[in-house]
Design a protein around this motif. Sequence first.
Motif, short mmCIF file in Angstrom:
data_model
loop_
_atom_site.label_atom_id
_atom_site.label_comp_id
_atom_site.label_asym_id
_atom_site.label_seq_id
_atom_site.Cartn_x
_atom_site.Cartn_y
_atom_site.Cartn_z
N THR A 1 0.74 -1.16 0.01
CA THR A 1 0.07 -0.05 0.09
C THR A 1 0.89 1.31 0.00
O THR A 1 1.80 1.50 0.83
CB THR A 1 -0.95 0.04 1.14
N ASP B 1 -0.78 9.16 -10.50
CA ASP B 1 -0.51 8.02 -10.12
C ASP B 1 -1.25 7.61 -8.82
O ASP B 1 -1.10 6.39 -8.22
CB ASP B 1 0.93 7.49 -10.03
N VAL C 1 -3.93 6.35 -6.23
CA VAL C 1 -5.18 5.25 -6.50
C VAL C 1 -6.41 5.78 -6.21
O VAL C 1 -7.30 5.51 -6.76
CB VAL C 1 -4.76 4.18 -5.35
N ARG C 2 -6.45 6.80 -5.11
CA ARG C 2 -7.98 7.55 -4.97
C ARG C 2 -7.73 8.64 -3.99
O ARG C 2 -6.52 8.90 -3.25
CB ARG C 2 -8.68 6.29 -4.28
#
Length: 380
Positions: free
Chosen positions: A9, A131, A133-134
Motif C-alpha cells: 500500500t 498515479d 489510487v484514490r
Amino acid sequence: MRFRHADGTAVHVAYCSNVHAAENLAGVLDQLSRFGEPVRERLGVDRLGLGLWFARPVASELIADPRAVAKLRAELDLRGLEVVTLNGFPYRGFHAPGAKHAVYHPDWADPRRTGYTLDVARLLTALMPDDAVRGSVSTLPLGWRDPWTPSRSIRAARQLDLLADGLSRLDRPVRVGFEPEPGCVVENTGQAVTHFRDTDTTRLGVCLDTCHLAVAFEDPARALDALTAAGLPVVKVQASAALHVRNPRDPATRYALSTLVERRSLHQTREGAPYGVDDLDAALWGGLPGHRPWRVHLHVPLHADPRPPLSTTRDVLRATLRELFGGARAWTDHVEVETYTWQVLPDRPVGEAGLVKGLAAELGWVRDELRSLGLVEVGG
C-alpha cells in the motif's frame, strides 16, 4: 510524503491547510508559496502532501473556472506539492471570531452540504497526481447533536444516498469519511457503526481523528475492531493530539487551562464517560466534577509537550498508528496532520517562519513513527 507498507500500500502523508486562514482562491495560492513549499524544503523531501481546505466560495470559484483549477494544479506541481485529500468539514468562516457551533452548519440534513462535498470531491479528481489510487474528503459527523430530530435523520439519510450516487459518477475514485467528534450526532466509533454501516461503504466511511478518539476515551484497538466488524473503512486518519489534564482540581492546572479559553473554537471537555461539557470554560466553571483526568478537544502539536502540569494524548495517537500500520495490512492509505490551534497555545510559533518550523516538526514526528513501524519512505 509517501511511504510504502509491507503489503504494498502507498501511504500518503499530508498536513491540513485549515491552519491557514484562506477563504478565497488568491489566499489558497498564496499559502502554497508561504507555507507549503517552505515546509517541504525544511523537511528535505522532493514531494509534500497538502490536505487542502476550500471554503465554499473557493470551491464555487474553482468549479466555475477550469482554468483556475489548471492554475492551481500547476502551482502545486511547481512547488513540489501534491493533493490526495481535502478537508471538507468547515463550510466557511472557520477562522472567524466566535465561530464555535457555526462550523457544524450546514449539516447533512441540508442539501447545501451535499452539493459542497460533491463539488470538492470533483475538484479533487482534477488535482490528484495521476498515479494516486484514490482521493478522500473528510466531513462532519452529520451535525451537532442539538437540535437533531428524527426528521433530520431521515433527510440526512437521503443526502447520503445522493452523495454516494454523485461519487459513483466521478472520473476517479474519491471516498468521503465522516469524522466522529464529541458533541456531534456521531460522537464516537460505536455511533459511527450505528449510523453508517448500511451506507455505500465502497464510497463512504470514517475519518478517524485521533484527538477526538482520545477525548472520547476510546481505545484505538477496540475502535478499529468495531469499524472492521461493521465493514466501515478508515478513509483517512487525522494525526492529532488532545490536551490531557491529570489533576483538574490542581490550582496551577486550572490557571493553565484558563489561558486556553478562547472565542473561536469549541473545546469539548470530557471526564471519562458519561461526564462531558461542550466547552472548556464550562468545565472550569463547575461543569465537571474533576475527580478524574480530563481530556480537552484542543489540537496540540504532535512533537512537543505543553508546559507542565498539562500534557497530551500523544500515546493514543501512537497506539492508533500502530494499530493501523504495524500489522500485516495497512488499514488506511491517507494520513493528515491536523493541528489548527497553534495561535491559541501559550508557546505559539512566532511569525510565518515559526509556523513553518512547527508544521515541519510535526510531519517529521509522523515520519519517524511510520518508519519505526516498518514503512519505507518513497519518492524523496
